[in-house]
Design an enzyme around this catalytic site. Structure first.
Site, mmCIF file in Angstrom:
data_model
loop_
_atom_site.group_PDB
_atom_site.id
_atom_site.type_symbol
_atom_site.label_atom_id
_atom_site.label_comp_id
_atom_site.label_asym_id
_atom_site.label_seq_id
_atom_site.Cartn_x
_atom_site.Cartn_y
_atom_site.Cartn_z
ATOM 1 N N CYS A 55 13.720 95.086 47.358
ATOM 2 C CA CYS A 55 13.647 94.293 46.132
ATOM 3 C C CYS A 55 12.220 94.275 45.580
ATOM 4 O O CYS A 55 11.351 93.571 46.110
ATOM 5 C CB CYS A 55 14.138 92.875 46.417
ATOM 6 S SG CYS A 55 13.983 91.786 44.999
ATOM 7 N N CYS A 101 11.046 90.875 44.217
ATOM 8 C CA CYS A 101 10.768 89.869 45.245
ATOM 9 C C CYS A 101 9.434 90.149 45.935
ATOM 10 O O CYS A 101 8.658 89.233 46.177
ATOM 11 C CB CYS A 101 11.852 89.863 46.322
ATOM 12 S SG CYS A 101 13.531 89.966 45.711
ATOM 13 N N ASP A 102 9.171 91.394 46.278
ATOM 14 C CA ASP A 102 8.050 91.713 47.171
ATOM 15 C C ASP A 102 6.942 92.542 46.534
ATOM 16 O O ASP A 102 5.924 92.814 47.194
ATOM 17 C CB ASP A 102 8.582 92.483 48.400
ATOM 18 C CG ASP A 102 9.616 91.666 49.161
ATOM 19 O OD1 ASP A 102 9.500 90.432 49.155
ATOM 20 O OD2 ASP A 102 10.532 92.266 49.742
#
Ligand code: NAP
Length: 302
Positions: free
Chosen positions: A130, A133-134
């Site tokens: 992701c 997300c990261d």
């Protein structure tokens, strides 16, 4: 007993819930992680009609709020089994069970992994599925994306906005993803294409330090020193707990027509978990509305 149980709180499940609530049915959505599904990991959605650009997270938050405001109930549990009971169906999730007269399965699909040695142990230590997300962990540095579909192209574009260099590794010369995204990727100066290459190995002890790439035409290998790898190689369904109720194709997707009905009366399927040719937000939402309407009609006819 609820009128309708919905398994999965992604775009298909929440759309089905909205339609069912608006038709006056009681609805419980059972979701294993967080509401929103896969679109949560999409940095930018540019093909939702009527909205030129929106982040996947904002889009799902608005959808979840809309469902909650209509009185859709939610249980955060991983469903392990589903079975017919007198007058309906029962879902088992750990020690909890839920009963409903009709069932709509919107189980979506999970991120596919590359299947490389040590891939699982390096998740969260350099390997991610992701970018939104990261991605921030690699701000200003170098990172890599694996895949050639829309997800990989979107992830590479997103990361190129925060990282110095993004290597996009794809096993063929042509991208599977849409032409408009592929063109943007090719035009972005800090995206370096590594085409016709596969990842042969992940390097690093406690965390990822680099990749070994293999050129599929020459067989030659090269090292890429990157601390981050975003794997975006598609999705796979996890529908086996529901196989007793709804038929699966050879890839594990539910078999149902455009009417979203399965071979079991009272069981409907919607979204990415269904065998179909196009898996998009639009088709997930379309399925959700069709499945909920069919379920409501079926209940009213009982
Ligand atoms: P996808 O379209 O199935 O693409 C998967 C990519 O990963 C393909 O390029 C494939 O290569 C590659 N791949 C698969 N297995 C691999 C392996 N073991 N090793 C290396 N490469 C591998 O999946 P997706 O990109 O996740 O998209 C899924 C669906 O969601 C699509 O319909 C897409 O349009 C949609 N989507 C839409 C948006 C949006 O912004 N609207 C964003 C993301 C996704 P090959 O091409 O060689 O098979």
């Amino acid at each position: 007993m609820y009128d309708i149980l919905i398994v999965g709180g992604g775009p298909a499940g929440l759309t089905a819930a909205i339609y069912a609530r608006r038709a006056g049915k009681s609805v419980l959505v059972v979701e294993g992680s967080g509401l929103g599904g896969q679109i949560l990991s999409s940095p930018l959605v540019e093909n939702w009609p009527g909205q030129a650009a929106v982040s996947g997270a904002d889009w799902s938050e608005a959808l979840s709020r809309q469902a909650a405001d209509l009185g859709v109930e939610t249980a955060f549990r991983q469903v392990k089994a589903a079975e017919p009971i007198e007058g309906g169906f029962m879902l088992t999730a750990g020690r909890k069970s839920f009963e409903g007269r009709a069932l709509i399965l919107c189980t979506g699909a999970k991120h596919r992994h590359l299947g490389l040695p040590r891939e699982e142990e390096l998740v969260g230590r350099g390997v991610s599925y992701c970018a939104t997300c990261d991605g921030a962990f690699y701000a200003g540095g170098e990172t890599a994306v694996a895949g050639g579909g829309d997800s990989a192209l979107q992830s590479a574009l997103y990361l190129s906005g925060i990282c110095k260099t993004v290597y996009l590794i794809h096993r063929r010369e042509e991208f599977r993803g849409s032409e408009i995204l592929a063109r943007r990727v090719r035009e972005r100066e800090n995206i370096v294409l590594k085409l016709s290459r596969t990842i042969q190995a992940l390097e690093g002890e406690d965390k990822l330090t680099g990749l070994v790439l293999r050129d599929v035409t020459t067989g030659g290998t090269e090292r890429l020193a990157v601390p981050g790898l975003f794997v975006a190689v598609g999705q796979a369904p996890e529908n086996t707990p529901f196989a007793p109720l709804a038929e699966l194709d050879e890839s594990g997707y539910f078999i149902a027509g455009e009417d979203c009905r399965t071979r079991t009366p009272g069981v409907f399927v919607a979204g990415d978990c269904r065998a179909k040719s196009l898996r998009q937000l639009t088709t997930a939402a379309a399925d959700g509305s069709v499945a909920a309407t069919a379920a409501c009609q079926w209940l009213d006819g009982q």
